[in-house]
Motif scaffolding. Sequence first.
Motif, PDB file in Angstrom:
ATOM      1  N   ASP A 184      -6.868   4.227 -14.719  1.00  0.00           N
ATOM      2  CA  ASP A 184      -5.817   4.783 -13.853  1.00  0.00           C
ATOM      3  C   ASP A 184      -5.980   4.308 -12.409  1.00  0.00           C
ATOM      4  O   ASP A 184      -5.908   5.099 -11.458  1.00  0.00           O
ATOM      5  CB  ASP A 184      -5.833   6.308 -13.905  1.00  0.00           C
ATOM      6  CG  ASP A 184      -5.244   6.845 -15.203  1.00  0.00           C
ATOM      7  OD1 ASP A 184      -4.811   6.029 -16.040  1.00  0.00           O
ATOM      8  OD2 ASP A 184      -5.223   8.077 -15.382  1.00  0.00           O
ATOM      9  N   ASP A 185      -6.252   3.016 -12.238  1.00  0.00           N
ATOM     10  CA  ASP A 185      -6.373   2.371 -10.928  1.00  0.00           C
ATOM     11  C   ASP A 185      -7.634   2.771 -10.162  1.00  0.00           C
ATOM     12  O   ASP A 185      -7.790   2.407  -8.999  1.00  0.00           O
ATOM     13  CB  ASP A 185      -5.145   2.641 -10.045  1.00  0.00           C
ATOM     14  CG  ASP A 185      -3.870   2.165 -10.697  1.00  0.00           C
ATOM     15  OD1 ASP A 185      -3.808   0.977 -11.054  1.00  0.00           O
ATOM     16  OD2 ASP A 185      -2.940   2.971 -10.862  1.00  0.00           O
ATOM     17  N   LYS A 204      -7.771  13.461 -11.803  1.00  0.00           N
ATOM     18  CA  LYS A 204      -6.607  14.318 -11.624  1.00  0.00           C
ATOM     19  C   LYS A 204      -6.464  14.810 -10.184  1.00  0.00           C
ATOM     20  O   LYS A 204      -5.548  15.556  -9.869  1.00  0.00           O
ATOM     21  CB  LYS A 204      -6.684  15.528 -12.556  1.00  0.00           C
ATOM     22  CG  LYS A 204      -7.764  16.535 -12.197  1.00  0.00           C
ATOM     23  CD  LYS A 204      -7.747  17.710 -13.162  1.00  0.00           C
ATOM     24  CE  LYS A 204      -8.827  18.738 -12.823  1.00  0.00           C
ATOM     25  NZ  LYS A 204      -8.814  19.856 -13.771  1.00  0.00           N
ATOM     26  N   LYS A 205      -7.358  14.383  -9.312  1.00  0.00           N
ATOM     27  CA  LYS A 205      -7.316  14.861  -7.930  1.00  0.00           C
ATOM     28  C   LYS A 205      -6.074  14.341  -7.214  1.00  0.00           C
ATOM     29  O   LYS A 205      -5.527  13.297  -7.559  1.00  0.00           O
ATOM     30  CB  LYS A 205      -8.560  14.398  -7.169  1.00  0.00           C
ATOM     31  CG  LYS A 205      -8.596  12.897  -6.899  1.00  0.00           C
ATOM     32  CD  LYS A 205      -9.829  12.502  -6.118  1.00  0.00           C
ATOM     33  CE  LYS A 205      -9.837  10.992  -5.840  1.00  0.00           C
ATOM     34  NZ  LYS A 205     -11.035  10.556  -5.106  1.00  0.00           N
ATOM     35  N   ALA A 247      -0.270   4.850   6.544  1.00  0.00           N
ATOM     36  CA  ALA A 247      -0.665   5.972   5.697  1.00  0.00           C
ATOM     37  C   ALA A 247      -1.938   5.579   4.962  1.00  0.00           C
ATOM     38  O   ALA A 247      -1.993   4.527   4.322  1.00  0.00           O
ATOM     39  CB  ALA A 247       0.440   6.306   4.696  1.00  0.00           C
ATOM     40  N   THR A 248      -2.963   6.420   5.049  1.00  0.00           N
ATOM     41  CA  THR A 248      -4.244   6.064   4.431  1.00  0.00           C
ATOM     42  C   THR A 248      -4.922   7.284   3.843  1.00  0.00           C
ATOM     43  O   THR A 248      -4.602   8.423   4.182  1.00  0.00           O
ATOM     44  CB  THR A 248      -5.176   5.393   5.463  1.00  0.00           C
ATOM     45  OG1 THR A 248      -6.352   4.902   4.797  1.00  0.00           O
ATOM     46  CG2 THR A 248      -5.594   6.376   6.555  1.00  0.00           C
ATOM     47  N   GLY A 249      -5.873   7.031   2.936  1.00  0.00           N
ATOM     48  CA  GLY A 249      -6.682   8.095   2.354  1.00  0.00           C
ATOM     49  C   GLY A 249      -6.004   8.878   1.263  1.00  0.00           C
ATOM     50  O   GLY A 249      -6.441   9.984   0.930  1.00  0.00           O
ATOM     51  N   PHE A 250      -4.945   8.326   0.635  1.00  0.00           N
ATOM     52  CA  PHE A 250      -4.222   9.098  -0.373  1.00  0.00           C
ATOM     53  C   PHE A 250      -4.596   8.666  -1.790  1.00  0.00           C
ATOM     54  O   PHE A 250      -5.028   7.547  -2.048  1.00  0.00           O
ATOM     55  CB  PHE A 250      -2.708   8.990  -0.162  1.00  0.00           C
ATOM     56  CG  PHE A 250      -2.166   7.590  -0.121  1.00  0.00           C
ATOM     57  CD1 PHE A 250      -1.799   6.924  -1.277  1.00  0.00           C
ATOM     58  CD2 PHE A 250      -2.007   6.935   1.100  1.00  0.00           C
ATOM     59  CE1 PHE A 250      -1.283   5.638  -1.235  1.00  0.00           C
ATOM     60  CE2 PHE A 250      -1.495   5.640   1.155  1.00  0.00           C
ATOM     61  CZ  PHE A 250      -1.134   4.997  -0.013  1.00  0.00           C
ATOM     62  N   TYR A 251      -4.430   9.600  -2.715  1.00  0.00           N
ATOM     63  CA  TYR A 251      -4.654   9.370  -4.146  1.00  0.00           C
ATOM     64  C   TYR A 251      -3.829  10.403  -4.915  1.00  0.00           C
ATOM     65  O   TYR A 251      -3.807  11.565  -4.526  1.00  0.00           O
ATOM     66  CB  TYR A 251      -6.138   9.527  -4.494  1.00  0.00           C
ATOM     67  CG  TYR A 251      -6.435   9.134  -5.930  1.00  0.00           C
ATOM     68  CD1 TYR A 251      -6.791   7.833  -6.245  1.00  0.00           C
ATOM     69  CD2 TYR A 251      -6.324  10.078  -6.960  1.00  0.00           C
ATOM     70  CE1 TYR A 251      -7.038   7.469  -7.563  1.00  0.00           C
ATOM     71  CE2 TYR A 251      -6.559   9.714  -8.281  1.00  0.00           C
ATOM     72  CZ  TYR A 251      -6.918   8.420  -8.567  1.00  0.00           C
ATOM     73  OH  TYR A 251      -7.157   8.036  -9.868  1.00  0.00           O
ATOM     74  N   PRO A 252      -3.144  10.004  -6.001  1.00  0.00           N
ATOM     75  CA  PRO A 252      -3.051   8.648  -6.545  1.00  0.00           C
ATOM     76  C   PRO A 252      -2.265   7.703  -5.639  1.00  0.00           C
ATOM     77  O   PRO A 252      -1.832   8.085  -4.560  1.00  0.00           O
ATOM     78  CB  PRO A 252      -2.352   8.864  -7.880  1.00  0.00           C
ATOM     79  CG  PRO A 252      -1.588  10.138  -7.721  1.00  0.00           C
ATOM     80  CD  PRO A 252      -2.394  10.994  -6.805  1.00  0.00           C
TER      81      PRO A 252
END
Length: 358
Positions: free
Chosen positions: A44-45, A194-195, A216-221
């Motif tokens: 999942d990347d 799943k975070k 934009a930075t620090g995001f997941y997914p």
Amino acid sequence: MRHVVLLLLGAHLVSAGKHSLRYFFSAVSGINDFPEFTIVGQVDDQQFMYFDSKIMKVVPKTAWMRQSVGADYWDRETQIGIGTHQAYKNNIQVLKERFNQTTGVHTVQVMYGCEFDDQTGETNGFRQEGYDGEDFLLLDLTEMRWITPVMQGFFTVQKWNNYRYEIEAKKHYFSTVCIEWLKKYLEYGKSSLKKTVSPQVSLLQKSSSSPVVCHATGFYPKYVTISWMRNGQDHDEDVDLGELLPNEDGTFQRSSELRVTPEEWKNNKFICVVEHQGKTITANEIKTNQGDSLPIGIIVGVAVAVAVLLLIGIAVAGYKVYQKKKGFRPVNASDDGSNRSTHSFDSVYSVHSDDQLI
């Protein structure tokens, strides 16, 4: 996705929807300080394993992999990685001969893996191979054959397509073994995969005459939408959306540039709108002006992205081939194959398979 097949009956997947397991091989020649061969594995990347020919071992890249398997797993994977390294050292020399090349930097790159939709049960498998950033081979699992868009690949597909049992074995691998290990990894990493981490958004500018960057930075997914508004209306003129870039901590970053004059910025109300996992974040004030230097976050992200793109070369271009095979035009069997090498293009179809080299 290993020698031993473990079926996860009733395993609880981390979230509804489509999941993927992908591996990327890169063999490089002509760069003294860079590993000759690397393997990157992603679920999942999210990168979960890594091998290169300098450290000569497979290592975990997530805490959940480190905690879920024992030393024998990594020892076995390391031996497979070492063997695959030797195969691809040969592959790159064979292709240099086929393309009549003796000097320069050259790369052989492979992406393969599988996808599983836990809502529909649909599965997909894919494998593409590239040389020097261009498509070289594609395994078409629908037509059960290898195809190539270049003359130099004709000898390989002609030979490999004669081994019907090998193609059947690969189809079985992608539709069963790969899917079983994907489910296993999803169970291992469910707390991490799943975070959801929301992005930090900033407006950045080198100088008053430079474009305004919405970062934009620090995001997941990784799925994020960046757009601009001008005086309350959608604005898409003079806007350049940057590539999605990985951060070292497994999160992602992306930027959008707005080309605007100081007068336009002063006389209008521009807002950057970032949407991620149903949450909207806006920014309308330039908080950082670094003169002629780039913000450190972008520098780090670009550096990481360059390394990743070099490692997984066809991750973007190759995957588009998988999604849109109509653009991948095979060479006709009627072509004379005058550029054939007397060598075969040897390859292991999976780093986790003990398939005999063809």
